[in-house]
Each structure stands twice: as C-alpha cells, then as structure tokens.
Design an enzyme around this catalytic site. Sequence first.
Site, PDB file in Angstrom:
ATOM      1  CG  HIS A  68      45.703  38.336  40.289  1.00  0.00           C
ATOM      2  ND1 HIS A  68      46.030  37.128  40.870  1.00  0.00           N
ATOM      3  CD2 HIS A  68      46.810  38.749  39.643  1.00  0.00           C
ATOM      4  CE1 HIS A  68      47.284  36.832  40.568  1.00  0.00           C
ATOM      5  NE2 HIS A  68      47.777  37.796  39.831  1.00  0.00           N
ATOM      6  CG  ASP A 123      43.267  35.550  41.770  1.00  0.00           C
ATOM      7  OD1 ASP A 123      43.274  35.686  40.529  1.00  0.00           O
ATOM      8  OD2 ASP A 123      44.280  35.748  42.471  1.00  0.00           O
ATOM      9  CB  SER A 169      50.876  37.494  40.901  1.00  0.00           C
ATOM     10  OG  SER A 169      50.426  37.032  39.662  1.00  0.00           O
TER      11      SER A 169
END
Length: 594
Positions: A512, A466, A220
């Site tokens: 995610h 995601d 991320s």
Amino acid sequence: MNSHISLRRLVAATAVAYAVNAASLSDNCTTTSEVDSVSLEDICTTAYAQSVLPDTDSYPGITIDSTSVTTSIVTNSSVSSEWYPASTIEYCNVTFAYSHNGIKDDIVHVTYWVPSPDSFQNRYVSTGGGGLAINSGSEYIPSGIIVGAVSGITDGGFGSFDTDWDAVFLLANGTINWQSVYMFGYQAHRELATVGKELTRNFFNMSGSTKLYSYYQGCSEGGREGWSQVQRFADQFDGAAIGAPAFRYGQQQVNHLIGNVVEQTLGYYPPPCELEKVMNLTIAACDPMDGLADGIISRSDLCKLKFDLDSTIGEAYSCAATEAGVDSSDAPQTQGSPAQNGTVTAEAIAVVSAYLDGIHNSEGERVYLSYQPGAEFDDTATQFDPETGAWGPSISGLGGEWVGRFLELRDTNTLSTLDNVTYDTLEEWMKLGMQRYYDSLQTTYPDLSDFEAAGGKVIHVHGEQDFSIPTASSVRYYESVRGVMYGGLGFNESVAALDGFYRLYLVPGAGHCSTNGYQPGGPWPQTTLQAVIKWVEDGVEPDTLGGTGNIDTICRWPLRPLWSGNGTSFDCVYHQESIDTWSYALDAYSVPLY
Ligand SMILES: *[C@@H]1O[C@H](CO)[C@@H](O)[C@H](O)[C@H]1NC(C)=O
Ligand SMILES: *[C@@H]1O[C@H](CO)[C@@H](O)[C@H](O)[C@H]1NC(C)=O
Ligand SMILES: *[C@@H]1O[C@H](CO)[C@@H](O)[C@H](O)[C@H]1NC(C)=O
Ligand SMILES: *[C@@H]1O[C@H](CO)[C@@H](O)[C@H](O)[C@H]1NC(C)=O
Ligand SMILES: *[C@@H]1O[C@H](CO)[C@@H](O)[C@H](O)[C@H]1NC(C)=O
Ligand SMILES: *[C@@H]1O[C@H](CO)[C@@H](O)[C@H](O)[C@H]1NC(C)=O
Ligand SMILES: *[C@@H]1O[C@H](CO)[C@@H](O)[C@H](O)[C@H]1NC(C)=O
Ligand SMILES: *[C@@H]1O[C@H](CO)[C@@H](O)[C@H](O)[C@H]1NC(C)=O
Ligand SMILES: *[C@@H]1O[C@H](CO)[C@@H](O)[C@H](O)[C@H]1NC(C)=O
Ligand SMILES: *[C@@H]1O[C@H](CO)[C@@H](O)[C@H](O)[C@H]1NC(C)=O
C-alpha cells in the site's frame, strides 16, 4: 484584516520587471543579477508574506487573516521517502489561516513551503493526506521543494494539522457536520490550490502572462483527494501524481470488514501465522510466473489464473510468541500472541479463497472486488483471546469507525462487535455510504473530458500487492473512464485515446503506497511527480515508469510485465486472459458503479 491588499497591489505594480521564467534565468547570468540577488532570507519574512497574500476576490467566500501569518526559514533539511529522491532542501515555511464567510468559529490553517528564488521553477504542488487525515504532515510536502515548487498542505479546518477529520465529523450523535464532509471530500483542496497558486505568483512577482505550472501528489486518501480535484476542477492542476486512491469510498471503507465477516460466516479465525504461511507459499509459487524468479510477484493475474490455493493445505507453519505492542497499521494495539505451530488447514484456505474472491450477497450477486493473491492479509486480522484460548476477530479500525461513526453517526472509533453482520449487511452498508456521500466522498466521476480538454495529465500508480485498497479498484476506475469517454472505440483505440492524458501503472510486488517487505527488491516509482512534470512541460510521454529496487521498468496498463530468457529479456506485453482477471461484474447494483 485586509490591509495587505493595497500593499500587494503595490508589489504587483513593480512585478513586471521580474516577470521572467526562473528556469531560464538560471542559464542567463548577464541580465539576472538583480533578481538572483533576492535570497530566501529576503523574502522569508512575515511582512513580505503578508504583502503577497492572495486578494480576497481570488476565492469568493473566504477571508484570509493576514495577522495569522508566520514564516520561518528551514535550511539543510535532509528528506527521504519512497515518493521522492533523497534530498537536502531549504525552504521558507509559511503558515496562515483563513475563514469561510458566514460560518461561525471557522478557521482553516494552511502551510506552504516556498523554495529559494534561485531554485523556483514556476511550479506549485498540493499534497494530500492518508486515512482520515487530510495532510501527511511533512511526509509528502518536500516533493514540491525538490522540483522547485511552492508546496502546500491544509488542515481542512479540523482544528490543527494533526487533527483528523473524524474529530469534527459529528456535531452531536446523529448530527453530521456537513461542512467538514465537503471540506474533506474536496473543498479544502480546492481552496489550498487556489490560494496556493495565487500566493506563489505573488511571492515570485510572476506576471500574468507567465505560466505557473500546478501539480498534485498524494496516495491512499491523498490519492482520492487528488482525483476529487481532477474530476471537478479541470484547469486547477496541469498534472497529478496519484497513488492507490481510496475512492469508491462507500465500498472501500466497508471492504475493510470483509475479512472478519468471511471468518465469522465460515466459522474459522486463522492464526496470523497460518495466513502468513499461505501468503509466503503464494509468493513462492507465483513469483516465477512472470518469467523471473526474483521473489517479486509482477503478475498477480497469472497467479490468479494458475495458482491452486488448495496446494498449501497441510504445509507446516510455525511462529514464535510475540509481545503485546503498538501496531503501525490501523489496528490500534496488537495483543501478544502465543507461539503458533500447525499445518495450513482447509478451513483457512476456504477463508482465503472467499476473501480474495470478494463479497457476494445472499442472492449470489457480486457486491465488491478484492485484493490480489500474494498481498498481505491485513483485513483478515485475528487476535488471540487468552481467556478462551481461541482466535477471534480484530476489527479493522478504518472499517469499524466508518460504520460506527460515519454511517451510524455515533461518537465512536470502532465497532465493538460484528455479531449478526452478514454479507448482506456489508452490502447495505456499502450502498448506504455510497448514497449518503455520493457527491462528497465517492470520487469516481468518470468523465474527465474537461480535464483532458484543459491539457491536464494524470499518472496513477497502484501496488500490485496492495493490502488496504484493492489494486483492482484502480483498474475498475480506469476502465470506467475508458468506457464512459471512449465507449464508441475498440479496446486498443480507447486505450490509445486515454493514454493521451491518463495512464495507470501497477507496481510489481508493491504493497500500500510503498514497497513490500515480503517481496524485497521490488520497485516503487519514486519520481512519479517528475514524470508528470516532464509529460506536462516537455511533452515526454511516460511509456513506463522508473522504479527503485531491482526492477527499473514499471509497465503501463493494460500491458503487463513479462521476462523471458531467464531474465535476460523484458517486455510489457498484451495478454487478454490476464486483463480479464481484473474485471468484475458487480451485479448487486442496479446503477453503474464506476
Ligand atoms: C539572456 O538574455 C538575453 C539578452 O537579454 C536574451 O536575448 C536571451 O534570450 C536570454 N537567455 C535566456 C536563456 O533567458
Ligand atoms: C547540514 O546537516 C548535516 C547533517 O545533518 C551536517 O553534517 C552539516 O554540517 C550541515 N551543513 C550546514 C551547512 O549546516
Ligand atoms: C512551520 O511553521 C509552523 C508555524 O510556526 C510550525 O508549527 C511548523 O512546525 C513549521 N514546520 C516546519 C517543518 O518547520
Ligand atoms: C518581488 O518584488 C518586490 C518589490 O520589488 C521585491 O522586494 C521582492 O524581492 C521580489 N521578490 C522576488 C522573489 O524577487
Ligand atoms: C514468511 O516469510 C518471511 C520472509 O519474507 C519470514 O520472515 C516469515 O517468518 C515467513 N512466515 C512464515 C509463517 O513462515
Ligand atoms: C513451535 O514453534 C516454535 C517457534 O517457531 C518452535 O520453537 C517450537 O519448536 C515449535 N513447537 C513444535 C511442537 O513444533
Ligand atoms: C454518543 O454515542 C456514543 C457511542 O455510541 C456513546 O458512547 C455516547 O454516550 C453518546 N453520547 C450521547 C451524549 O448520547
Ligand atoms: C444478534 O441477534 C440475536 C438474535 O436476534 C440477538 O439476540 C443479539 O442481540 C444480536 N446481537 C447484536 C450485537 O446485535
Ligand atoms: C490490442 O492490441 C494487441 C497488440 O498490441 C493485440 O494483441 C490485441 O489483440 C488487441 N486487442 C484487441 C481487443 O483488439
Ligand atoms: C537462471 O538464472 C539463474 C541466475 O543467474 C540461475 O541460477 C538459473 O540456473 C538459471 N535458470 C535457467 C533455467 O537457466
């Protein structure tokens, strides 16, 4: 302040005798008794750590405060994560601070976990943050200890390891703290790695001729931080394990607002239950398209090609009332909601279709890409207003703060309203952020020639489902690198060239940076760092990645997973039509958007 230097030099003078590769030491009992006898206790002292601090000239412009050093031994610490195999680790927790010369009241804290001498493998690992945090506390840093590395985190100079960047970004309304921007953008990680590598050499008395392998791991925002280093500092890391990077930052942060703006534009705010039903129906319909009905969408591209969202219209949904509570996602507080009963409406499907299509401006030009079908509907979140009895927007915390604080330069964590915000406004915001932070945050520089020439390797992973950073965002960057570096080659030839040092893997059903509760049994590549290490140190090219859960093979882009014979046979296949669904012509830009 720099009295440690002379002591360090003294240490270095005796270091040659110990300049042996610890990995091979473990196979050679006869000559190593003296070195093996050095225990973690022996070296986990403040005095020893002070004696091995890097020389001031190892990174011009910073001064390490040797009086700030703390050390503590941590033993028998059980750690588990989707990012490394569950382990029991011991390490020396070393912290200290440094300042940038010439900047008033500047202090950056770093923490390095140092493995015991008998498990040190001549490795260093930097780990990254998430959201607006430049570190992930103790979430990722154990991965370094597990592979016999010294492993580091930084606070970026933001005040403490728990202080996010946004706390220091504004000096006053309207005035950017540019030092904090560059620290967050890439500089803090440059310093963390440079100082960390030198500290590691000194800690273990490594001779100049012994190779210290250096790595990066993060997902991320931490993925963006990894790319920020690979793109700029070709020989800093030998390998990087990068997940779902928050790069193309100007677009990425604004993209969190598209769901609510689509809803506002189309005049319909779906209850969460209705969206969850659409997701569930999408998963049910698209799961078997990969050849195996296992509850996991491995081929969201086939889903995109074949699944008709309209088929969900009229399906009944119902969800029980929920209590108010704290949400773990970027919405700070979830309101309670009433029981929701109904059937999926055409209005909801219009919202979902526009959301998954990605935004276009009023000229009809495409501004950005979007999520894959079957992903959770995070950026479309709505909330119930008990006063009006209606559902309305629940503005993304990341997206709202990006606009309020980082674009409009107001000391606020959110946007209070999206009134009058159109697709064209989103486009303006995306372009404003891209331009203002092009050299600090955008992080899509596509020419990795120097990194390749330095022998570096990157494994880049991204969840197929995601919900926070579009999977297609990673595909776009891979394709940008391919085009820029090997534009003269055909598709397969350029993929083969890129395969030499940069590989992308889309993780079936994953959300995610982790597995996905809505697609249980899906995999996560838990040993990505180990795979990078094998590639770098042993030349083992990762054709596929291993995974947790029920799927043990994760295909490398552009090959896509496909089962046949009712799950008895599995292949990573080439399918042009699927590849094409990942490609977006972003014609709202007059400059390349890598
Ligand atoms: C073990 O020590 C011997 C004698 O010094 C040396 O020749 C040999 O290479 C060492 N083996 C390893 C694996 O380090
Ligand atoms: C290590 O921790 C486990 C559980 O936390 C405990 O049961 C065990 O006794 C500990 N071992 C040592 C050597 O401290
Ligand atoms: C490492 O040491 C610092 C400074 O004493 C402390 O704040 C931090 O909690 C320690 N971390 C661990 C995991 O022990
Ligand atoms: C490095 O060398 C110093 C000085 O000889 C010694 O005290 C120290 O234990 C050595 N460190 C390691 C990790 O072997
Ligand atoms: C969607 O599926 C999950 C199970 O994965 C279930 O818990 C949830 O209730 C379903 N949602 C709706 C709206 O049917
Ligand atoms: C509405 O949903 C709740 C919770 O799922 C259920 O108990 C109730 O029977 C439903 N009511 C109607 C009218 O469908
Ligand atoms: C700074 O901006 C915030 C958010 O718009 C506002 O609440 C605050 O009053 C402003 N502070 C000053 C000193 O103007
Ligand atoms: C939206 O536009 C209307 C009409 O121009 C204006 O009256 C209103 O104040 C605007 N709302 C916001 C939040 O800017
Ligand atoms: C690439 O190679 C595959 C076989 O692996 C082949 O099917 C495909 O047509 C090739 N694509 C291009 C664009 O040449
Ligand atoms: C596929 O395998 C599953 C589980 O073994 C079985 O239930 C199903 O009937 C099989 N389907 C076909 C078409 O053979």
